[in-house]
Design a protein around this motif. Sequence first.
Motif, short mmCIF file in Angstrom:
data_model
loop_
_atom_site.label_atom_id
_atom_site.label_comp_id
_atom_site.label_asym_id
_atom_site.label_seq_id
_atom_site.Cartn_x
_atom_site.Cartn_y
_atom_site.Cartn_z
N THR A 172 0.85 -1.19 0.00
CA THR A 172 0.00 0.00 0.00
C THR A 172 0.88 1.24 0.00
N ARG A 173 0.27 2.39 -0.27
CA ARG A 173 1.05 3.64 -0.27
C ARG A 173 1.70 3.88 1.09
N GLN A 174 0.97 3.61 2.16
CA GLN A 174 1.51 3.85 3.50
C GLN A 174 2.75 2.98 3.73
N GLU A 175 2.70 1.74 3.31
CA GLU A 175 3.85 0.86 3.51
C GLU A 175 5.07 1.38 2.76
N GLN A 176 4.85 1.94 1.58
CA GLN A 176 5.96 2.46 0.79
C GLN A 176 6.58 3.69 1.44
N LYS A 177 5.82 4.44 2.22
CA LYS A 177 6.32 5.67 2.84
C LYS A 177 7.08 5.42 4.13
N LEU A 178 6.93 4.24 4.71
CA LEU A 178 7.60 3.96 5.98
C LEU A 178 9.10 3.99 5.79
N LYS A 179 9.76 4.75 6.67
CA LYS A 179 11.22 4.81 6.64
C LYS A 179 11.75 4.09 7.86
N PRO A 180 12.93 3.52 7.75
CA PRO A 180 13.51 2.91 8.96
C PRO A 180 13.74 3.99 10.00
N PRO A 181 13.70 3.63 11.28
CA PRO A 181 13.93 4.63 12.31
C PRO A 181 15.33 5.21 12.20
N PRO A 182 15.51 6.46 12.62
CA PRO A 182 16.85 7.06 12.53
C PRO A 182 17.83 6.31 13.42
N MET A 183 19.06 6.24 12.95
CA MET A 183 20.11 5.60 13.71
C MET A 183 20.98 6.68 14.35
N TYR A 184 21.65 6.34 15.44
CA TYR A 184 22.45 7.30 16.19
C TYR A 184 23.87 6.79 16.35
N GLN A 185 24.81 7.70 16.12
CA GLN A 185 26.22 7.40 16.33
C GLN A 185 26.54 7.75 17.78
N VAL B 141 27.06 2.60 15.80
CA VAL B 141 25.80 3.18 15.34
C VAL B 141 24.68 2.26 15.80
N PHE B 142 23.67 2.86 16.45
CA PHE B 142 22.62 2.07 17.09
C PHE B 142 21.27 2.76 16.93
N SER B 143 20.20 2.01 17.24
CA SER B 143 18.88 2.63 17.31
C SER B 143 18.91 3.61 18.49
N LYS B 144 17.94 4.49 18.53
CA LYS B 144 17.93 5.55 19.55
C LYS B 144 17.98 4.99 20.98
N ASP B 145 17.15 4.00 21.27
CA ASP B 145 17.10 3.44 22.63
C ASP B 145 18.42 2.80 23.03
N ILE B 146 19.01 2.04 22.12
CA ILE B 146 20.28 1.38 22.44
C ILE B 146 21.39 2.41 22.59
N PRO C 166 36.14 12.00 34.13
CA PRO C 166 35.18 12.91 33.49
C PRO C 166 34.85 12.55 32.03
N LEU C 167 35.14 11.32 31.62
CA LEU C 167 34.89 10.90 30.24
C LEU C 167 33.47 11.26 29.81
N GLN C 168 33.35 11.86 28.62
CA GLN C 168 32.05 12.21 28.06
C GLN C 168 31.70 11.28 26.93
N CYS C 169 30.43 10.90 26.88
CA CYS C 169 29.90 10.05 25.83
C CYS C 169 28.62 10.70 25.33
N VAL C 170 28.51 10.87 24.02
CA VAL C 170 27.34 11.55 23.43
C VAL C 170 26.82 10.75 22.24
N MET C 171 25.58 11.06 21.86
CA MET C 171 25.01 10.46 20.67
C MET C 171 24.52 11.52 19.72
N GLU C 172 24.66 11.26 18.42
CA GLU C 172 24.21 12.19 17.40
C GLU C 172 23.49 11.38 16.32
N GLU C 173 22.41 11.97 15.78
CA GLU C 173 21.69 11.27 14.73
C GLU C 173 22.61 11.07 13.53
N ALA C 174 22.60 9.86 13.00
CA ALA C 174 23.50 9.52 11.87
C ALA C 174 23.00 10.14 10.58
#
Length: 102
Positions: free
Chosen positions: A12-25, A71-76, A94-102
Amino acid sequence: MGTKHEDGTVATRQEQKLKPPPMYQVFLLNDDFTPMEFVVAVIQEYFNKDRENATHIMLKVHREGKGMCGVFSKDIASTKVELVLTHARKAGHPLQCVMEEA
């Protein structure tokens, strides 16, 4: 009208529009206090890298200011950031760890 799949079903049109969820580095950031060996151990433990790859990432953090650990899904990605920060604080670093959308 939908697109026909190999198995004969029609998308269906809706199925074609689905995008994979954004990944995060997930990145570690350089500081002047966290020991290199601790950073290597964190990368090995939380990002499942062997010692050689963990050392390579640590050197990138050291030389370039930050290094990508994976690179992981947002929750992971969010969970990995929290685990690394908690581990570093408990160890007094004081090590810093951050995530950014890929």
